[in-house]
Design an enzyme around this catalytic site. Structure first.
Site, short mmCIF file in Angstrom:
data_model
loop_
_atom_site.label_atom_id
_atom_site.label_comp_id
_atom_site.label_asym_id
_atom_site.label_seq_id
_atom_site.Cartn_x
_atom_site.Cartn_y
_atom_site.Cartn_z
N LYS A 165 0.83 -1.20 0.00
CA LYS A 165 0.00 0.00 0.00
C LYS A 165 0.87 1.26 0.00
CE LYS A 165 -3.18 -3.02 0.21
NZ LYS A 165 -3.81 -3.51 -1.02
N LYS A 265 -13.14 -8.09 -6.81
CA LYS A 265 -13.48 -8.39 -5.41
C LYS A 265 -14.95 -8.80 -5.40
CE LYS A 265 -9.63 -6.50 -3.19
NZ LYS A 265 -9.33 -5.08 -3.13
MG MG Z 1 -6.54 -2.86 -4.19
#
Ligand code: MG
Length: 368
Positions: A165, A265
């Site tokens: 991240k 997702k």
């Molecule tokens: Mg992502």
């Protein structure tokens, strides 16, 4: 076969370590999970899970799942859960949008279809290639040293792919990426996930400063318009995650060349029924894929592993094992588990996961 009862549990899933999303702007300590059991009049049943990655990552809200189920339940009772597309269409008519609230029901219906036919969800979805899927870690943002230490913890668990991240200050992000790339091992696969945190200018500055590196970026800015503008002025592959919600988003991405990778997702896109169409769209256009839950336990990870195993290896980049970041296990001994950095489902009927009734405890709500 008719749906005769829908049972709902709310559970808190504590994270083993606090988590900071890209740019450090969002902190998580626990996830709000909803477990759903769909029963039928002939004694069949299936399981679903809906666990958003906190309330601030996506427009998906733990209590929103349960509120959505309250609205959906009356129109679901009496439907044949094996008629997946009819269940899906009924939910879309009853409650437009709110894809994440419908996903656990869709998951439970696929589980029932699998149990009733003796086929795994992967085989129902078109065919299980039978090989394991590489797990991609989720490395919390921090200093380059903290992030390298985070990657090392996952390496010790056998992981060879990492979603790192970034998405903070431009100079710090460039430093982070170069420091982490200098430590990349063997055939490790690294994805720099921005989680929408950059402005267009920041994205151009970071991505073009590291264009000499063989790295992939995910969701560099907020919208598909932003990503389209960034795509025109950068060269590293772009994976699209949060901005890929509907099939129409997918068609725009492939038609306009906005990105080279889908991160599907399942909870975000509204369940396996919708996710499989994104898979087929991607396969038709040379788009590679990650398949992941938005978060959750072995139930959600296993659902994603089923879909992942229907994608040929050439187009399958990885899945996620969120269970490895959670301090509880609702279904010991069943489902897909980390084996040397991979997840694999077998040919057990349906989902192949059986939650522990004692762990679930008393349900929050029963619709019948
Ligand atoms: Mg992502």
């Amino acid at each position: 076969m008719k749906i005769s009862r829908i049972t709902v549990w709310r559970k808190d899933l504590p994270l083993t370590k606090p988590y900071f999303l890209s740019g450090g702007r969002l902190r998580f300590d626990a996830l709000d999970a909803t477990f759903v059991r769909v029963d039928t009049n002939d004694g069949s049943y299936g399981w679903g899970e809906g666990t958003p990655w906190g309330h601030s990552y996506l427009p998906a809200h733990g209590p929103g799942i349960r509120a959505g189920l309250e609205t959906l339940a009356p129109s679901l009772l009496g439907l044949d859960p094996r008629k997946i597309n009819i269940v899906e269409q009924t939910m879309d008519v009853t409650l437009p949008g709110h894809a994440y609230a419908k996903a656990p029901v869709d998951m439970a219906c696929w589980d029932i279809l699998g149990r009733s036919t003796g086929l795994s969800i992967a085989n129902l979805l078109g065919g299980d290639y039978g090989d394991a899927t590489r797990i991609v870690s989720s490395v919390s943002t921090g200093t380059p040293e903290e992030m390298t230490a985070g990657i090392n913890r996952f390496r010790e668990m056998g992981y060879s792919a990492h979603s790192v991240k970034v998405g903070g200050d431009v100079a710090v992000d460039i430093e982070r990426i170069r420091a982490i790339e200098a430590c990349r091992q063997g055939d490790e696969h690294l994805l720099y996930d921005v989680n929408r945190a950059w402005s267009r200018a920041e994205a151009l500055r970071v991505m073009n400063a590291v264009r000499d590196l063989d790295v992939t970026f995910e969701q560099p800015s907020e919208t598909l318009d932003d990503i389209e503008a960034i795509r025109r002025q950068t060269s590293n592959p772009i994976s699209i995650d949060e901005a890929l919600v509907t099939l129409q988003d997918g068609t725009r991405i492939v038609h306009n060349g906005l990105g080279e990778i889908f991160n599907i997702k399942i909870n975000r896109v509204g369940g396996l029924s919708k996710a499989r169409r994104l898979r087929d769209l991607a396969l038709a256009h040379g788009i590679q894929m990650y398949v992941m839950p938005t978060g959750g336990t072995v139930l959600a990870d296993t659902e994603a592993a089923h879909l992942a195993q229907t994608i040929p290896a050439s187009h399958r980049l990885g899945c996620w094992s969120c269970q490895d970041m959670i301090g509880v296990d609702p279904a010991p001994g069943s489902g897909a588990r980390n084996e040397q950095g991979t997840l694999k489902v077998d040919n057990a009927p349906g989902l192949g996961v059986e939650p522990d009734a004692d762990w679930l405890g008393e349900p929050d709500t029963v619709y019948e």
